[in-house]
Design a protein around this motif. Structure first.
Motif, short mmCIF file in Angstrom:
data_model
loop_
_atom_site.label_atom_id
_atom_site.label_comp_id
_atom_site.label_asym_id
_atom_site.label_seq_id
_atom_site.Cartn_x
_atom_site.Cartn_y
_atom_site.Cartn_z
N ASP A 106 0.83 -1.22 0.00
CA ASP A 106 0.00 0.00 0.00
C ASP A 106 0.86 1.27 0.00
OD1 ASP A 106 -2.19 -1.64 0.16
OD2 ASP A 106 -2.65 -1.21 2.27
N PHE A 107 1.98 1.22 0.73
CA PHE A 107 2.81 2.43 0.88
C PHE A 107 4.04 2.41 -0.03
CE2 PHE A 107 0.04 2.59 4.47
CZ PHE A 107 -0.20 3.94 4.64
N ASN A 108 4.06 1.44 -0.95
CA ASN A 108 5.12 1.41 -1.95
C ASN A 108 6.52 1.28 -1.33
OD1 ASN A 108 5.53 1.30 -4.68
ND2 ASN A 108 6.03 3.48 -4.84
N VAL A 109 6.61 0.52 -0.24
CA VAL A 109 7.93 0.25 0.38
C VAL A 109 8.40 -1.08 -0.19
CG1 VAL A 109 9.13 -0.21 2.55
CG2 VAL A 109 7.39 1.58 2.44
N LYS A 110 9.59 -1.11 -0.77
CA LYS A 110 9.98 -2.24 -1.64
C LYS A 110 11.14 -3.07 -1.11
CE LYS A 110 7.27 -1.16 -5.24
NZ LYS A 110 6.18 -2.01 -5.66
N LYS A 111 11.57 -2.79 0.13
CA LYS A 111 12.75 -3.53 0.63
C LYS A 111 12.50 -4.07 2.03
CE LYS A 111 15.52 0.08 -0.08
NZ LYS A 111 15.29 1.18 -0.95
N ILE A 112 12.79 -5.35 2.20
CA ILE A 112 12.64 -5.96 3.53
C ILE A 112 13.77 -6.96 3.81
CG2 ILE A 112 10.91 -7.57 2.53
CD1 ILE A 112 9.77 -7.86 5.40
N VAL A 113 14.33 -6.82 5.01
CA VAL A 113 15.31 -7.81 5.51
C VAL A 113 14.60 -8.59 6.61
CG1 VAL A 113 17.55 -8.15 6.62
CG2 VAL A 113 17.27 -6.33 4.92
N PHE A 114 14.64 -9.90 6.49
CA PHE A 114 13.78 -10.76 7.32
C PHE A 114 14.60 -11.75 8.15
CE2 PHE A 114 11.57 -15.01 7.19
CZ PHE A 114 10.72 -14.74 8.26
N SER A 115 14.21 -11.89 9.43
CA SER A 115 14.83 -12.87 10.34
C SER A 115 14.31 -14.25 10.03
CB SER A 115 14.44 -12.59 11.79
OG SER A 115 14.74 -11.32 12.20
N SER A 116 15.05 -15.01 9.26
CA SER A 116 14.68 -16.41 9.10
C SER A 116 15.57 -17.25 10.00
CB SER A 116 14.77 -16.83 7.63
OG SER A 116 14.20 -18.11 7.49
N THR A 117 15.58 -18.53 9.80
CA THR A 117 16.20 -19.37 10.81
C THR A 117 16.70 -20.70 10.26
OG1 THR A 117 15.66 -20.74 12.75
CG2 THR A 117 13.83 -20.06 11.41
N ALA A 118 17.70 -21.24 10.95
CA ALA A 118 18.18 -22.58 10.66
C ALA A 118 17.08 -23.62 10.85
CB ALA A 118 19.33 -22.91 11.60
N ALA A 119 16.07 -23.26 11.65
CA ALA A 119 14.97 -24.20 11.91
C ALA A 119 14.15 -24.49 10.65
CB ALA A 119 14.06 -23.66 13.01
N THR A 120 14.34 -23.69 9.58
CA THR A 120 13.62 -24.00 8.33
C THR A 120 14.21 -25.25 7.65
OG1 THR A 120 15.04 -22.54 7.00
CG2 THR A 120 12.99 -21.59 7.87
N TYR A 121 15.44 -25.65 8.02
CA TYR A 121 16.05 -26.81 7.37
C TYR A 121 15.61 -28.14 7.98
CZ TYR A 121 19.21 -23.48 5.12
OH TYR A 121 19.72 -22.45 4.38
N GLY A 122 15.06 -28.11 9.20
CA GLY A 122 14.72 -29.37 9.86
C GLY A 122 15.97 -30.17 10.16
N ASN A 123 15.90 -31.49 9.96
CA ASN A 123 17.10 -32.31 10.12
C ASN A 123 17.88 -32.22 8.82
OD1 ASN A 123 17.50 -33.54 12.69
ND2 ASN A 123 15.60 -34.69 12.34
N PRO A 124 19.02 -31.51 8.81
CA PRO A 124 19.69 -31.21 7.55
C PRO A 124 20.24 -32.45 6.86
CG PRO A 124 20.99 -30.45 9.43
CD PRO A 124 19.70 -30.95 9.98
N VAL A 125 20.33 -32.37 5.51
CA VAL A 125 20.89 -33.50 4.76
C VAL A 125 22.41 -33.37 4.64
CG1 VAL A 125 18.82 -34.14 3.48
CG2 VAL A 125 20.28 -32.38 2.55
N ASN A 126 22.93 -32.15 4.74
CA ASN A 126 24.39 -31.94 4.70
C ASN A 126 24.81 -31.06 5.88
OD1 ASN A 126 24.77 -33.09 2.01
ND2 ASN A 126 23.69 -31.25 1.30
N ILE A 127 26.00 -31.29 6.37
CA ILE A 127 26.61 -30.40 7.38
C ILE A 127 27.98 -30.02 6.84
CG2 ILE A 127 27.60 -30.27 9.71
CD1 ILE A 127 24.62 -30.15 9.82
N PRO A 128 28.35 -28.73 6.75
CA PRO A 128 27.50 -27.59 7.05
C PRO A 128 26.39 -27.40 6.02
CG PRO A 128 29.60 -26.84 6.13
CD PRO A 128 29.73 -28.32 6.30
#
Ligand SMILES: NC(=O)c1ccc[n+]([C@@H]2O[C@H](COP(=O)([O-])OP(=O)(O)OC[C@H]3O[C@@H](n4cnc5c(N)ncnc54)[C@H](O)[C@@H]3O)[C@@H](O)[C@H]2O)c1
Ligand SMILES: O=c1ccn([C@@H]2O[C@H](COP(=O)(O)OP(=O)(O)O[C@H]3O[C@H](CO)[C@@H](O)[C@H](O)[C@H]3O)[C@@H](O)[C@H]2O)c(=O)[nH]1
Length: 331
Positions: A106-128
């Motif tokens: 609505d306000f034409n703001v076009k940039k966002i930095v977002f706190s995501s997380t390692a928790a999105t990977y679940g049990n990872p298939v590779n380390i690192p």
């Protein structure tokens, strides 16, 4: 033009506010104070006590302020709580993102930095873990954040909102003057809990599970200093300001430490012989989470200053010694 920090009264957000002010930026903070602390927000920042799901109140902030970019920390983030109360997480985190993106559009703001997380990977298939690895969350918190990443991607396609998702691993430590630090209520995070034991506020630290598929049987995590993390957000804002495409970056150190090793590091950092006991597993905990942050280093130019957990814990101990009861000491 101002940077809007959502969740700026929280642990990481309050450090980000300080780093932005150091850079000479105008800063506006929105936080509903459900978890955060008014005293954590630097007085030079403008503050609005608003819930991001309240579209009318959030729109008023965008109306009054000249917002150039958004940094979005406002969310619930406790893994076991999300397992017990998943809908609370989809409401606050995921539905909150719908309102935010609508208002940005609505306000034409076009940039966002977002706190995501390692928790999105679940049990990872590779380390690192690399950014391109599969994301299969094993708890509702991680799922809520993955959905938020996907919502931003679709908002980019439809409305040209550019985003950077920073997937943090385990954040710890405090600013070097010890004036702000980690104070979650209730506290569930490992480092502040270990330091409560060091300060004599609890008898011992309970280590959740010693039968994980790791070298010593204890959960392994990758700990990153909160000020290094804030610096990555400053770089991500620069990246978006230069007109780069939307992207995601892991933020960690590429070195894993087990819960037991963290207790040992805290003993060295504090000089206190912290007592530790083994307890049962906590639901929703993957065995190992360690980041490959090559992309953040190469693309954003991120250069974290802290490279060992003992030094990170020392900064958290400095805050703890100055504020044994957290922000309750500042009221
Ligand atoms: N602490 C970590 O190790 C870690 C790791 C990975 C990702 N993260 C993410 O980083 C962000 C910040 O984490 P933190 O440890 O600083 O948490 P925090 O709880 O200290 O900060 C979150 C802030 O957001 C506010 N908030 C929550 N819901 C809101 C809403 N609907 N409207 C307005 N304000 C709201 C809270 O009051 C709080 O001040 C979270 O999004 C979390 O998921 C944290
Ligand atoms: O009293 C305690 C507290 C924690 N732990 C263990 O310590 C590790 C770290 O736990 P905690 O500090 O609660 O962090 P995580 O659950 O790993 O989650 C953090 O790190 C994630 C990224 O890895 C983020 O997404 C979350 O928001 C953030 O809370 C885990 O293995 C826990 O089982 C204990 O053994 N005893």
């Amino acid at each position: 033009m101002s940077v809007l920090v959502l969740g700026g009264a929280g642990y990481i957000g309050s450090h980000m506010v300080r780093r932005l002010l150091d850079q000479g930026q105008d800063v506006v903070v929105v936080d509903n104070l459900v978890k955060g602390h008014r005293a954590a927000v630097a007085p030079e920042a403008k503050f609005y006590q608003v819930d991001i799901r309240d579209k009318k109140a959030l729109s008023e902030v965008f109306e009054k302020e000249n917002i150039d970019a958004v940094v979005h920390f406002a969310a619930f983030s406790i893994v076991p709580e999300s397992v017990a109360e998943p809908l609370m997480y989809f409401d606050n985190n995921t539905a909150g993102m719908v309102t935010l993106l609508e208002v940005m559009k609505d306000f034409n703001v076009k940039k966002i930095v977002f706190s995501s997380t390692a928790a999105t990977y679940g049990n990872p298939v590779n380390i690192p873990i690399k950014e391109t690895d599969p994301q299969n969350p094993i708890n509702p918190y991680g799922e809520s954040k993955l959905m938020m990443e996907k919502m931003m991607a679709w908002a980019d396609s439809a409305y040209d909102i550019k985003w950077v998702a920073l997937r943090y691993f385990n954040v710890a430590g405090a600013i070097d003057d010890g004036s702000i630090g980690e104070d979650h209520g209730p506290e569930t995070h490992l480092v502040p809990i270990i330091l409560q034991a060091a300060a004599g506020q609890r008898d011992y630290i309970e280590m959740f599970g010693d039968d994980y598929n790791t070298p010593d049987g204890f959960n392994v995590r990758d700990y990153v200093h909160v000020v290094d993390l804030a610096d990555a957000h400053i770089l991500a804002l620069d990246y978006l300001a230069k007109g780069n495409k939307s992207a995601q970056f892991n933020l960690g150190s590429a070195t894993g430490f087990s819960v037991k090793e963290m207790v040992e590091a805290a003993r060295e950092a504090t000089g206190v012989n912290i007592e530790a006991k083994v307890g049962p597993r906590r639901p929703g905990d993957p065995d190992i989470l360690v980041a490959d942050s090559t992309q953040a280093r190469e693309v954003l130019g991120w250069q974290p200053k802290f490279d060992n957990v003992k030094d990170i814990i020392k900064t958290a101990w400095n805050w703890k010694e100055k504020h044994p009861n957290g922000y309750d000491d500042r009221k």
